[in-house]
Design a protein around this motif. Structure first.
Motif, PDB file in Angstrom:
ATOM      1  N   THR A 190       0.790  -1.227   0.000  1.00  0.00           N
ATOM      2  CA  THR A 190       0.000   0.000   0.000  1.00  0.00           C
ATOM      3  C   THR A 190       0.828   1.286   0.000  1.00  0.00           C
ATOM      4  OG1 THR A 190      -0.128  -0.183   2.395  1.00  0.00           O
ATOM      5  CG2 THR A 190      -1.987  -1.038   1.152  1.00  0.00           C
TER       6      THR A 190
ATOM      7  N   SER B 153       3.859   3.700  -1.299  1.00  0.00           N
ATOM      8  CA  SER B 153       4.876   3.899  -2.315  1.00  0.00           C
ATOM      9  C   SER B 153       5.638   5.172  -2.006  1.00  0.00           C
ATOM     10  CB  SER B 153       4.232   3.985  -3.695  1.00  0.00           C
ATOM     11  OG  SER B 153       3.279   5.029  -3.689  1.00  0.00           O
ATOM     12  N   MET B 154       6.920   5.099  -2.217  1.00  0.00           N
ATOM     13  CA  MET B 154       7.754   6.247  -1.904  1.00  0.00           C
ATOM     14  C   MET B 154       8.362   6.786  -3.180  1.00  0.00           C
ATOM     15  SD  MET B 154       9.845   5.540   1.528  1.00  0.00           S
ATOM     16  CE  MET B 154       9.021   4.182   2.311  1.00  0.00           C
TER      17      MET B 154
ATOM     18  N   ARG C 260      15.209  12.165  -2.552  1.00  0.00           N
ATOM     19  CA  ARG C 260      15.989  13.261  -3.119  1.00  0.00           C
ATOM     20  C   ARG C 260      17.385  13.251  -2.516  1.00  0.00           C
ATOM     21  NH1 ARG C 260      12.079  16.723  -0.137  1.00  0.00           N
ATOM     22  NH2 ARG C 260      12.214  14.772   0.998  1.00  0.00           N
TER      23      ARG C 260
ATOM     24  N   ARG D 265       3.715  24.751  16.833  1.00  0.00           N
ATOM     25  CA  ARG D 265       2.605  25.677  16.602  1.00  0.00           C
ATOM     26  C   ARG D 265       2.655  26.720  17.705  1.00  0.00           C
ATOM     27  NH1 ARG D 265      -1.312  20.894  17.227  1.00  0.00           N
ATOM     28  NH2 ARG D 265       0.386  20.450  18.655  1.00  0.00           N
TER      29      ARG D 265
ATOM     30  N   ASN E 228       3.687   8.637  19.973  1.00  0.00           N
ATOM     31  CA  ASN E 228       4.050   9.780  19.133  1.00  0.00           C
ATOM     32  C   ASN E 228       3.503   9.720  17.707  1.00  0.00           C
ATOM     33  OD1 ASN E 228       5.419  12.229  19.617  1.00  0.00           O
ATOM     34  ND2 ASN E 228       6.930  11.648  18.100  1.00  0.00           N
TER      35      ASN E 228
ATOM     36  N   THR F 253      -3.466  14.586  19.825  1.00  0.00           N
ATOM     37  CA  THR F 253      -3.939  15.634  18.917  1.00  0.00           C
ATOM     38  C   THR F 253      -5.289  15.242  18.332  1.00  0.00           C
ATOM     39  OG1 THR F 253      -1.613  15.952  18.368  1.00  0.00           O
ATOM     40  CG2 THR F 253      -3.211  17.148  17.054  1.00  0.00           C
TER      41      THR F 253
ATOM     42  N   ASP G 112       0.868   6.344  12.046  1.00  0.00           N
ATOM     43  CA  ASP G 112       1.729   7.329  11.412  1.00  0.00           C
ATOM     44  C   ASP G 112       1.891   6.923   9.940  1.00  0.00           C
ATOM     45  OD1 ASP G 112       3.816   8.818  10.444  1.00  0.00           O
ATOM     46  OD2 ASP G 112       5.095   8.558  12.205  1.00  0.00           O
TER      47      ASP G 112
ATOM     48  N   ARG H 137       5.240   5.905   8.690  1.00  0.00           N
ATOM     49  CA  ARG H 137       5.874   4.701   9.236  1.00  0.00           C
ATOM     50  C   ARG H 137       4.843   3.586   9.319  1.00  0.00           C
ATOM     51  NH1 ARG H 137       8.336   8.977  10.766  1.00  0.00           N
ATOM     52  NH2 ARG H 137      10.506   9.014  11.468  1.00  0.00           N
ATOM     53  N   LEU H 138       4.242   3.315   8.177  1.00  0.00           N
ATOM     54  CA  LEU H 138       3.087   2.420   8.177  1.00  0.00           C
ATOM     55  C   LEU H 138       3.448   0.998   8.593  1.00  0.00           C
ATOM     56  CD1 LEU H 138       0.087   2.628   7.594  1.00  0.00           C
ATOM     57  CD2 LEU H 138       0.534   1.648   5.359  1.00  0.00           C
TER      58      LEU H 138
ATOM     59  N   LEU I 274      -0.895  12.168  10.181  1.00  0.00           N
ATOM     60  CA  LEU I 274       0.358  12.770   9.715  1.00  0.00           C
ATOM     61  C   LEU I 274       0.497  12.662   8.194  1.00  0.00           C
ATOM     62  CD1 LEU I 274       2.720  11.372  12.499  1.00  0.00           C
ATOM     63  CD2 LEU I 274       1.625  13.593  12.439  1.00  0.00           C
TER      64      LEU I 274
ATOM     65  N   GLU J  53       2.947  15.130   6.745  1.00  0.00           N
ATOM     66  CA  GLU J  53       4.351  14.739   6.769  1.00  0.00           C
ATOM     67  C   GLU J  53       4.661  13.728   5.674  1.00  0.00           C
ATOM     68  OE1 GLU J  53       6.114  13.432  10.534  1.00  0.00           O
ATOM     69  OE2 GLU J  53       5.241  15.271  11.355  1.00  0.00           O
TER      70      GLU J  53
ATOM     71  N   ARG K 158       5.053  15.527   2.567  1.00  0.00           N
ATOM     72  CA  ARG K 158       6.323  16.244   2.536  1.00  0.00           C
ATOM     73  C   ARG K 158       7.470  15.303   2.179  1.00  0.00           C
ATOM     74  NH1 ARG K 158       5.956  18.983   7.484  1.00  0.00           N
ATOM     75  NH2 ARG K 158       7.607  17.732   8.385  1.00  0.00           N
ATOM     76  N   HIS K 159       7.366  14.078   2.620  1.00  0.00           N
ATOM     77  CA  HIS K 159       8.419  13.108   2.316  1.00  0.00           C
ATOM     78  C   HIS K 159       8.098  12.288   1.065  1.00  0.00           C
ATOM     79  CE1 HIS K 159       9.266  13.859   6.643  1.00  0.00           C
ATOM     80  NE2 HIS K 159      10.489  13.876   6.166  1.00  0.00           N
ATOM     81  N   SER K 160       7.145  12.781   0.283  1.00  0.00           N
ATOM     82  CA  SER K 160       6.725  12.120  -0.962  1.00  0.00           C
ATOM     83  C   SER K 160       6.353  10.653  -0.755  1.00  0.00           C
ATOM     84  CB  SER K 160       7.812  12.210  -2.037  1.00  0.00           C
ATOM     85  OG  SER K 160       8.461  13.429  -1.998  1.00  0.00           O
ATOM     86  N   ILE K 161       5.660  10.406   0.340  1.00  0.00           N
ATOM     87  CA  ILE K 161       5.176   9.046   0.586  1.00  0.00           C
ATOM     88  C   ILE K 161       3.682   9.033   0.310  1.00  0.00           C
ATOM     89  CG2 ILE K 161       4.796   7.260   2.342  1.00  0.00           C
ATOM     90  CD1 ILE K 161       7.231   8.452   3.814  1.00  0.00           C
ATOM     91  N   THR K 162       3.227   8.091  -0.516  1.00  0.00           N
ATOM     92  CA  THR K 162       1.790   7.992  -0.724  1.00  0.00           C
ATOM     93  C   THR K 162       1.303   6.652  -0.199  1.00  0.00           C
ATOM     94  OG1 THR K 162       2.283   7.222  -2.947  1.00  0.00           O
ATOM     95  CG2 THR K 162       1.559   9.508  -2.730  1.00  0.00           C
ATOM     96  N   VAL K 163       0.148   6.697   0.458  1.00  0.00           N
ATOM     97  CA  VAL K 163      -0.448   5.470   0.976  1.00  0.00           C
ATOM     98  C   VAL K 163      -1.761   5.256   0.238  1.00  0.00           C
ATOM     99  CG1 VAL K 163      -1.297   4.297   3.017  1.00  0.00           C
ATOM    100  CG2 VAL K 163       0.573   5.921   3.227  1.00  0.00           C
TER     101      VAL K 163
ATOM    102  N   ARG L 248      -3.531  17.779  13.218  1.00  0.00           N
ATOM    103  CA  ARG L 248      -3.051  19.093  13.654  1.00  0.00           C
ATOM    104  C   ARG L 248      -3.849  20.220  13.024  1.00  0.00           C
ATOM    105  NH1 ARG L 248       2.677  19.524  15.486  1.00  0.00           N
ATOM    106  NH2 ARG L 248       3.253  21.046  13.943  1.00  0.00           N
TER     107      ARG L 248
END
Lengths: 471, 266
Positions: free
Chosen positions: A41, A43-44, A48, A289, B31, B36, B108, B111-112, B135, B138, B141-146, B165
């Motif tokens: 499920t 994908s990374m 970079r 925040r 964490n 939140t 998270d 970190r699935l 998250l 995040e 931002r780290h180009s991770i798609t689930v 958040r």
């Protein structure tokens, strides 16, 4: 009824047949399944290459040579901001609550026909104690807690634990104790509850017994005042505030050193054992925040801690007023007590006034300084300062405070010893109660009160003897 | 700022958790933002901090959504429910004995794989689960798609992408919780079994006996496995009959009043 026991028996018998490995096998199966689902499920994108902010920052703040200096620098900055920033609002609150509102209340009492003792008991005793706690505690807390929370929100705290882990392990304690120690700088009672993150009971007890050496909020006013009057004053005026902040940081560092020494001592004697292994996750840095942090840390931490202090200040204020106003013979109870405590006090470089103040102010460290000032004025028979017996007061300037204390026989040695005593002595009654609730043991609670107290006496005694030998 | 404030269907009650219709447990690794999520649901300002293990006691709060009142219980963060440190026990005991109507497992998204261990373990105990994929910002931002849809298929329970958040996805989470609580979404958790044949036989035997003693127990295989591993807490629950309390009839409705009747007198 018997069917339940039967189930357990079947399980017991089968367990022997299965052997030991099967737990590992089931865990392995679980991990394999988790990893299969994740592979399917998630994908990374291509990672970079080049600059990675988080990794670079981690390398700096947990680095061998950079980790500790950064830690102490941040600590110094936080204290400096707190010391500098708390001055103005503190004196503003004092002028409103003590200079303006207090006489107003007393006049109201008089006009309502209160007898002098009721007027004194209510407004000079209880009200002033609360007003003092609010004006001395609120500003530094309102500055310190948000700063601390921002560092926490950003993810710096686990890095501190990471830096200190090796030291704690060498002391036979748990690495997570670094986190509970850090919480202690806010409030020891809250930190005692936070020791629940430590799994092993032995290491948790070490964390509880040594948490006292984290200088809590209620004790900074004492540290800051003593540092300013007795140590900052030695430096040229330009540097005095930096020197004072440095003195406070030194006390904090002594506290950290004591944490390690006492943890080590405990793990070698009554809490013998090996440091247990644990894995600490370094969470990703998250942009704090700011506004939300300020809001929640003021509402949650500041007001809750303040409220508790106020609740304790009420009865203490009453006691202070009573012991200074009830006379046995021609002398008040307070003066009797001071006279009998003086020999012990002087032996360890303090005096009877300080010891009595610590006894009266056990519910909250915040009211130690006002109690000391009031009692000093009482025994020296000063009539030109303060407002009479049992009335706590704050003096306009630090110079005036210093004058009162010097008249009470205080020297640089007294100031240094008070800073040490304030750092090392027994925890406040709220913290002790929390320790009792958490450990469920009167024995450990007693030890956690007596151990620091003994250390405080011994350290102050040694410093005094050394001082008298040298000077 | 918060889109929820404009939604008339959500009423946050803060601490007042009396007479709730539905009990929601919040579980998850340390964490991952459980507190939140808790704050986003209840409007409480429970202290959150970026370090593992911050929540050491369970916190409770409540909210109303579509005229139903929900009690939310924020559990301490744990990596697993297998070993028995104090905080893991708090979490496990509540999921097992506290009988939440819905258990939200906050994970998270970055970190699935590691988080999935706990999800699978919770699914062994209860099937009324919603997975909150927190998250997501995040992860982006780290180009991770689930791929949340295939994740939902794999697990057999709803999966909701979330940025607690900022409040993004909270409304979807509320809806999913409602659907699972009322039974309009039927959870069919895939309980994988990859143990050895010998172990399977052993589990079958114990599970069989458990089923006889507690006919309505929803997770007899998990309980059997715990007994085989010598879990004292679970053994105690079997001995005292406490286990009977967690056995509720299949397809039980969410209403609290139904629960007392469902109690199996062992």
């Amino acid at each position: 009824m018997s069917s339940r026991e039967e189930i357990l028996k079947t399980a017991e018998n089968l367990r022997w047949e299965l052997g030991e490995r099967f737990h590992d096998l089931t865990v392995e199966a679980l991990y394999a399944e988790a990893s299969r689902i994740a592979r399917k499920t998630v994908s990374m994108a291509e990672t970079r290459p080049g600059f990675n902010f988080e990794r670079t920052l981690d390398r700096l703040v947990t680095g061998k040579w950079t980790g500790f200096p950064i830690m102490f620098a941040l600590l110094g900055i936080v204290f400096w901001i707190t010391i500098e920033g708390a001055n103005v609002p503190s004196s503003f609150l004092a002028s409103v609550l003590i200079d303006s509102l207090h006489p107003l209340l007393k006049d109201t009492g008089t006009s309502l026909g209160f007898p002098w003792w009721l007027n004194g008991f209510l407004f000079d005793g209880m009200y002033l104690a609360v007003a003092w706690v609010v004006s001395v505690m609120l500003p530094p807390m309102a500055i310190f807690f948000p700063l601390f929370t921002i560092a926490e929100d950003f993810g710096y705290l686990p890095r501190v634990a990471f830096n200190l882990d090796a030291l704690f392990r060498r002391a036979g304690a748990h690495g997570k104790q670094a986190l509970t120690m850090a919480m202690g700088y806010g409030c020891n009672a809250a930190a005692i509850i936070s020791t629940r993150i430590i799994d092993s009971p032995r290491e948790r007890l070490i964390a509880i017994l040594t948490n006292n050496f984290s200088l809590c909020n209620g004790r900074w006013p004492t540290q800051i005042l003593m540092a300013t009057i007795f140590i900052g004053a030695l430096a040229p005026p330009m540097l005095s505030s930096a020197v004072s902040a440095l003195a406070v940081v030194t006390v904090v560092v002594i506290g950290v050193a004591m944490t390690f020494i006492v943890s080590w001592g405990l793990s070698k004697t009554i809490l013998k054992g090996q440091a247990s292994f644990f894995s600490l996750e370094l969470p990703p840095y998250r942009p704090p925040r700011i506004w939300q942090t300020i809001y929640t840390s003021v509402i949650d931490r500041t007001l809750i801690v303040l409220w508790r202090a106020v609740v304790w200040a009420l009865p203490s204020g009453a006691v202070i007023w009573l012991v200074s106003n009830i006379h046995i013979g021609n002398v008040s109870i307070a003066e009797h007590a001071i006279a009998s405590l003086d020999p012990i006090g002087l032996l360890i470089g303090l005096n009877g006034v300080i010891l009595l103040a610590y006894i009266i102010a056990i519910p909250a460290n915040e009211i130690v300084i006002p109690t000391i000032l009031m009692l000093t004025a009482l025994v020296t028979g000063m009539t030109d300062v303060g407002s009479g017996a049992g009335v706590m007061f704050e003096l306009e300037s630090e110079a005036a405070t210093a004058e009162v204390l010097r008249a009470g026989g205080w020297t640089l040695l007294t100031g240094i010893n008070l800073m040490l005593f304030s750092l090392l002595h027994n925890p406040c009654s709220t913290t002790l109660y929390t320790i009792y609730k958490e450990t469920g043991s009167a024995k450990w609670t007693t030890l956690s009160a007596l151990l620091p107290l003994c250390i405080a006496f011994v350290v102050c005694f040694l410093v005094t003897q050394l001082w008298r030998l040298l000077f | 700022m918060n889109p929820l404030n404009r939604d008339q269907r959500l009423v946050r009650h803060g601490l007042d958790a009396s007479s709730a219709d539905v009990v929601v447990a919040l579980a998850g690794n340390p964490n991952v933002g459980k507190s939140t999520v808790f704050n986003a649901l209840t409007g409480l300002k429970q202290h959150t901090g970026n370090w593992p293990g911050k929540t050491v006691v369970r916190a409770e709060g409540s909210y109303s959504f579509n005229k139903r009142k929900y009690k939310v219980v924020d559990l301490p963060g744990t990596y697993s429910l297998l070993s028995a440190s104090a905080d893991e026990e708090v979490a496990r005991d509540f999921i097992l004995f506290g009988r939440p109507d819905v258990t939200v497992v906050v994970v998270d998204a970055t970190r699935l794989e590691r988080n999935m261990n706990l999800v699978l373990q919770v699914l062994e105990i209860t099937e009324k689960v919603v997975v909150a994929l927190n998250l997501m910002d995040e992860a982006r931002r780290h180009s991770i798609t689930v791929d949340e849809r295939s994740l939902m298929k794999e697990l057999g329970v709803p999966v909701v992408p979330l940025v607690a958040r900022s409040g993004e996805g909270v409304l979807a989470l509320l809806q999913r919780i409602e659907e699972v609580a009322t039974g309009s979404f039927e959870c069919r958790p895939r309980r994988v079994w990859t143990g050895s044949p010998k172990l399977r036989k052993a589990v079958d035997r114990v599970a069989e006996q458990l089923k006889q003693a507690y006919p309505t127990l929803p997770n007899e295989r998990w309980v059997a496995l715990r007994l085989l591993e010598g879990d004292q807490r679970i053994a105690e629950a079997v001995r005292t009959g406490e286990l009977g309390r967690i056995a509720s009839p299949e397809g039980a409705t969410v209403m609290k009043k139904g629960k007392e009747d469902a109690r199996v007198v062992a």
